[in-house]
Write a protein that holds these residues in place. Structure first.
Motif, PDB file in Angstrom:
ATOM      1  N   ILE A   5      -8.866  -7.255   1.370  1.00  0.00           N
ATOM      2  CA  ILE A   5      -7.480  -5.867   2.152  1.00  0.00           C
ATOM      3  C   ILE A   5      -6.827  -4.799   2.357  1.00  0.00           C
ATOM      4  CG2 ILE A   5      -6.130  -6.526   4.255  1.00  0.00           C
ATOM      5  CD1 ILE A   5      -7.296  -8.801   4.508  1.00  0.00           C
ATOM      6  N   ALA A   6      -6.036  -4.972   1.139  1.00  0.00           N
ATOM      7  CA  ALA A   6      -5.627  -4.716   0.397  1.00  0.00           C
ATOM      8  C   ALA A   6      -5.478  -3.087   0.022  1.00  0.00           C
ATOM      9  CB  ALA A   6      -3.863  -4.905  -0.787  1.00  0.00           C
ATOM     10  N   ALA A   7      -6.841  -3.644  -1.118  1.00  0.00           N
ATOM     11  CA  ALA A   7      -7.426  -2.441  -1.346  1.00  0.00           C
ATOM     12  C   ALA A   7      -8.300  -1.969  -0.227  1.00  0.00           C
ATOM     13  CB  ALA A   7      -8.660  -3.234  -2.530  1.00  0.00           C
ATOM     14  N   GLU A   8      -9.546  -2.224   0.503  1.00  0.00           N
ATOM     15  CA  GLU A   8      -9.725  -1.461   1.443  1.00  0.00           C
ATOM     16  C   GLU A   8      -8.493  -0.823   2.263  1.00  0.00           C
ATOM     17  OE1 GLU A   8     -13.333   0.471   3.490  1.00  0.00           O
ATOM     18  OE2 GLU A   8     -12.683  -1.450   1.196  1.00  0.00           O
ATOM     19  N   SER A   9      -7.497  -0.945   2.478  1.00  0.00           N
ATOM     20  CA  SER A   9      -5.941  -0.456   3.378  1.00  0.00           C
ATOM     21  C   SER A   9      -5.940   1.339   2.228  1.00  0.00           C
ATOM     22  CB  SER A   9      -5.326  -1.178   3.685  1.00  0.00           C
ATOM     23  OG  SER A   9      -3.811  -0.444   4.016  1.00  0.00           O
ATOM     24  N   LEU A  10      -5.605   0.800   0.717  1.00  0.00           N
ATOM     25  CA  LEU A  10      -5.565   1.786  -0.110  1.00  0.00           C
ATOM     26  C   LEU A  10      -6.210   2.384   0.006  1.00  0.00           C
ATOM     27  CD1 LEU A  10      -3.413   3.393  -1.840  1.00  0.00           C
ATOM     28  CD2 LEU A  10      -4.061   1.509  -3.639  1.00  0.00           C
ATOM     29  N   ALA A  11      -7.705   2.335   0.428  1.00  0.00           N
ATOM     30  CA  ALA A  11      -8.861   2.832  -0.353  1.00  0.00           C
ATOM     31  C   ALA A  11      -8.993   4.270   0.999  1.00  0.00           C
ATOM     32  CB  ALA A  11     -10.173   2.240  -0.253  1.00  0.00           C
TER      33      ALA A  11
ATOM     34  N   VAL B 171       1.217  -1.411  -0.041  1.00  0.00           N
ATOM     35  CA  VAL B 171      -0.086   0.059   0.033  1.00  0.00           C
ATOM     36  C   VAL B 171       1.069   1.109  -0.192  1.00  0.00           C
ATOM     37  CG1 VAL B 171      -1.498   1.610   1.467  1.00  0.00           C
ATOM     38  CG2 VAL B 171      -2.433  -1.099   0.875  1.00  0.00           C
ATOM     39  N   SER B 172       2.294   1.329   0.924  1.00  0.00           N
ATOM     40  CA  SER B 172       2.601   2.916   1.035  1.00  0.00           C
ATOM     41  C   SER B 172       3.123   2.518  -0.483  1.00  0.00           C
ATOM     42  CB  SER B 172       3.868   2.701   1.768  1.00  0.00           C
ATOM     43  OG  SER B 172       3.268   2.268   3.331  1.00  0.00           O
TER      44      SER B 172
ATOM     45  N   ASP C  76      -8.274  14.456  -8.828  1.00  0.00           N
ATOM     46  CA  ASP C  76      -6.484  14.737  -9.078  1.00  0.00           C
ATOM     47  C   ASP C  76      -6.117  12.723  -9.018  1.00  0.00           C
ATOM     48  OD1 ASP C  76      -5.889  17.601  -8.706  1.00  0.00           O
ATOM     49  OD2 ASP C  76      -5.419  16.968  -6.733  1.00  0.00           O
ATOM     50  N   LEU C  77      -6.783  12.661  -8.216  1.00  0.00           N
ATOM     51  CA  LEU C  77      -6.418  11.086  -7.852  1.00  0.00           C
ATOM     52  C   LEU C  77      -7.187  10.569  -9.237  1.00  0.00           C
ATOM     53  CD1 LEU C  77      -5.873   8.512  -7.185  1.00  0.00           C
ATOM     54  CD2 LEU C  77      -7.799   7.995  -5.513  1.00  0.00           C
ATOM     55  N   ARG C  78      -8.445  10.754  -9.639  1.00  0.00           N
ATOM     56  CA  ARG C  78      -9.110  10.003 -10.808  1.00  0.00           C
ATOM     57  C   ARG C  78      -7.881  10.564 -11.948  1.00  0.00           C
ATOM     58  NH1 ARG C  78     -12.532  11.188 -14.549  1.00  0.00           N
ATOM     59  NH2 ARG C  78     -13.392  13.360 -14.187  1.00  0.00           N
TER      60      ARG C  78
ATOM     61  N   ALA D  54      -8.217   1.660  -5.590  1.00  0.00           N
ATOM     62  CA  ALA D  54      -7.397   1.122  -5.100  1.00  0.00           C
ATOM     63  C   ALA D  54      -7.139  -0.230  -5.638  1.00  0.00           C
ATOM     64  CB  ALA D  54      -7.612   0.325  -3.528  1.00  0.00           C
ATOM     65  N   HIS D  55      -8.332  -1.310  -6.659  1.00  0.00           N
ATOM     66  CA  HIS D  55      -8.298  -2.367  -7.234  1.00  0.00           C
ATOM     67  C   HIS D  55      -7.085  -2.021  -8.608  1.00  0.00           C
ATOM     68  CE1 HIS D  55     -10.392  -5.124  -4.395  1.00  0.00           C
ATOM     69  NE2 HIS D  55     -10.762  -4.877  -4.733  1.00  0.00           N
TER      70      HIS D  55
END
Length: 154
Positions: free
Chosen positions: A126-132, A7-8, A24-26, A84-85
């Motif tokens: 879990i990684a997708a939610e953590s990044l979100a 994630v980092s 910006d993210l989009r 995030a995915h």
């Protein structure tokens, strides 16, 4: 590499800094994927149906369809999870292909994404939610930086 490191690295790879807007993210995700990204609320989809958001991959664009919610932050989290995915490269290539016999009229990539969402305790989810969550913090930071919030509330 563990989830926190993944994630980092993903956040650093976006090169958006510590604060940024959802726009910006989009734009960054669109540029990285070389595809248009549409985000659409489906009024008939409700979180009580057990589905918050879906990421569809069409021929020329990515489409994130999300459920309606009274909370803007809740809706944003639905979208950020799907972004995030994309950022993490989940289901790129053939990773999510499912036999055509199951859902022959749905593109393989979309079939895989739909069917893989059932395992919410997987490292991918879990990684997708953590990044979100990290993305949401960056967006909140931009909102506070652009306002007198810190001056008023300390």
């Amino acid at each position: 590499m563990n989830i926190e490191q993944t994630v980092s690295a993903a956040v650093a790879g976006l090169q958006l800094g510590n604060t940024f807007t959802l726009d910006d993210l989009r734009h960054t995700v669109q540029d990285r994927r070389h595809r248009r990204l549409r985000i659409v609320e489906l009024a008939d989809l409700d979180t009580h149906d057990g589905l918050c958001a879906l990421w569809f991959v069409a021929d020329a664009e990515d489409i994130v369809i999300h459920a309606r919610s009274d909370s803007a932050l809740h809706r944003q989290q639905f979208v950020l999870h799907e972004l995030a995915h994309m950022i993490l490269g989940h289901c790129d290539g053939d990773d999510c292909t499912v036999g055509e016999a199951l859902l022959p009229n749905i593109p393989p990539y979309t079939r895989g994404r739909l069917l893989s969402r059932q395992d919410l305790d997987s490292e991918t989810e879990i990684a997708a939610e953590s990044l979100a969550d990290r993305l949401a913090a960056g967006i909140r930071g931009a909102m506070f930086a652009e306002s007198a919030y810190s001056e008023v509330f300390g």
